[in-house]
Design a protein around this motif. Sequence first.
Motif, PDB file in Angstrom:
ATOM      1  N   ALA A  21      -3.516   0.789   8.413  1.00  0.00           N
ATOM      2  CA  ALA A  21      -3.108   1.923   7.899  1.00  0.00           C
ATOM      3  C   ALA A  21      -4.018   3.067   7.472  1.00  0.00           C
ATOM      4  O   ALA A  21      -5.040   2.716   6.972  1.00  0.00           O
ATOM      5  N   LEU A  22      -4.001   4.005   8.311  1.00  0.00           N
ATOM      6  CA  LEU A  22      -5.100   5.246   8.144  1.00  0.00           C
ATOM      7  C   LEU A  22      -4.294   6.408   7.331  1.00  0.00           C
ATOM      8  O   LEU A  22      -3.513   7.023   7.509  1.00  0.00           O
ATOM      9  N   THR A  77      -8.774   3.620   4.686  1.00  0.00           N
ATOM     10  CA  THR A  77      -8.229   2.709   5.457  1.00  0.00           C
ATOM     11  C   THR A  77      -7.965   1.403   4.955  1.00  0.00           C
ATOM     12  O   THR A  77      -8.366   0.907   3.937  1.00  0.00           O
ATOM     13  N   ILE A  78      -6.793   0.767   5.157  1.00  0.00           N
ATOM     14  CA  ILE A  78      -6.265  -0.459   4.581  1.00  0.00           C
ATOM     15  C   ILE A  78      -5.650  -1.143   5.841  1.00  0.00           C
ATOM     16  O   ILE A  78      -4.842  -0.745   6.674  1.00  0.00           O
ATOM     17  N   TYR A  79      -6.078  -2.698   5.974  1.00  0.00           N
ATOM     18  CA  TYR A  79      -5.443  -3.419   7.051  1.00  0.00           C
ATOM     19  C   TYR A  79      -4.465  -4.219   6.321  1.00  0.00           C
ATOM     20  O   TYR A  79      -4.664  -4.788   5.314  1.00  0.00           O
ATOM     21  N   THR A  80      -3.229  -4.389   7.147  1.00  0.00           N
ATOM     22  CA  THR A  80      -2.215  -5.083   6.651  1.00  0.00           C
ATOM     23  C   THR A  80      -1.724  -6.105   7.635  1.00  0.00           C
ATOM     24  O   THR A  80      -1.929  -5.740   8.848  1.00  0.00           O
ATOM     25  N   GLY A 105       3.056   0.754   7.947  1.00  0.00           N
ATOM     26  CA  GLY A 105       3.873   2.156   7.649  1.00  0.00           C
ATOM     27  C   GLY A 105       4.344   2.207   6.510  1.00  0.00           C
ATOM     28  O   GLY A 105       4.070   3.367   5.672  1.00  0.00           O
ATOM     29  N   THR A 106       4.782   1.131   5.616  1.00  0.00           N
ATOM     30  CA  THR A 106       5.316   1.292   4.548  1.00  0.00           C
ATOM     31  C   THR A 106       4.260   1.271   3.439  1.00  0.00           C
ATOM     32  O   THR A 106       4.311   2.097   2.455  1.00  0.00           O
ATOM     33  N   ILE A 107       3.036   0.640   3.820  1.00  0.00           N
ATOM     34  CA  ILE A 107       2.065   0.684   2.726  1.00  0.00           C
ATOM     35  C   ILE A 107       1.264   2.138   3.087  1.00  0.00           C
ATOM     36  O   ILE A 107       0.801   2.675   1.746  1.00  0.00           O
ATOM     37  N   GLN A 108       1.236   2.491   4.106  1.00  0.00           N
ATOM     38  CA  GLN A 108       0.575   3.729   4.216  1.00  0.00           C
ATOM     39  C   GLN A 108       1.402   5.036   3.451  1.00  0.00           C
ATOM     40  O   GLN A 108       0.775   5.978   2.791  1.00  0.00           O
ATOM     41  N   ARG A 109       2.652   4.937   3.594  1.00  0.00           N
ATOM     42  CA  ARG A 109       3.469   6.027   2.883  1.00  0.00           C
ATOM     43  C   ARG A 109       3.398   5.823   1.238  1.00  0.00           C
ATOM     44  O   ARG A 109       3.139   6.775   0.607  1.00  0.00           O
ATOM     45  N   ASP A 110       3.382   4.389   0.598  1.00  0.00           N
ATOM     46  CA  ASP A 110       3.099   4.346  -0.676  1.00  0.00           C
ATOM     47  C   ASP A 110       2.000   4.676  -1.212  1.00  0.00           C
ATOM     48  O   ASP A 110       1.842   5.181  -2.238  1.00  0.00           O
ATOM     49  N   PHE A 111       0.851   4.328  -0.568  1.00  0.00           N
ATOM     50  CA  PHE A 111      -0.557   4.537  -1.130  1.00  0.00           C
ATOM     51  C   PHE A 111      -0.691   6.202  -1.088  1.00  0.00           C
ATOM     52  O   PHE A 111      -1.301   6.707  -1.807  1.00  0.00           O
TER      53      PHE A 111
END
Length: 298
Positions: free
Chosen positions: A205-206, A260-263, A269-275
């Motif tokens: 997640a970028l 950057t977050i690796y999931t 997609g969900t983690i990118q939007r929430d963060f």
Amino acid sequence: MYFAQSNFLLAAKGKKFFKLNVLERYIENFDWDKAISSILQTLGSLILVSLLFLIVNFVGKKLIRRGFESRKKPNNSHFSENRKATIFTLSQNIFHYAVLFFYLYAILSILGVPVGTLVTGAGIMSVALGLGAQGFVTDIVTGFFILLEEQFSVGEYVKLGEVSGTIHSIGLRTTQVLGDDGTLHFIPNRSITIVSNFSRNDMRALIDIRIDPNKDIKQMENIIEQVNDKLTPQYDEITISPQILGTVDPGNGTLVLRVTIYTKNGAQGTIQRDFLSAYLEALSDAGFEIPAPPLNLE
């Protein structure tokens, strides 16, 4: 006139008598023992061949079933259950039709039917049909290798050529992909040349946050770190904790702070939007103004 009618009747009776006489002689001279022996021999051969092919069919399918059941053990998890079931059914059907073909060939040979002549006569039609069915055969072969090589499975997110979406169904002739907008795409297997599978490994997640030129970038990073420490424990799907890569030029005339977050696949997609939402809220509360993106008037 009377004599003519009499002659006609006599001639008709003579022909009928001649036919009956020939039929009686044929019946008298017919070799019943040889005929009955030939019929019994043919019936015996048919029964023997039928029993033989029934045994071959039973034993062959049992061996195929046992071979696939051995792969259901925990130490044999290379194939997914969906792919195992598909290949198992395909193998049984191929074996069944192969046995049926040779069985019919044997039956026709016992009955004295010139199978070789029939095959030669059907060869011309087979060539014509083969030329028209080249695409169909290519679809079948490609579909078999897609299943065998585990290129993708039902429910995985992939990109096949220009089509992206979730695999809805996998067949030997076509693959069905459910697009992001809900469109169901039917793709012939022979058209699948490049497969991009987004569901096999961890996904990235970028997140890019435009920098406020009036504020300290270090302070901005500290706020983002605080958000990361608060949100990361809430998401089991995160495999590698958020990392701040620093200031990056994305090439559109602005500078951004990249995270950057690796999931696990499917959760990016969900983690990118929430963060991103949490970052913007925290930065806004701290007095940061995120600049708007530059307008492109070209």
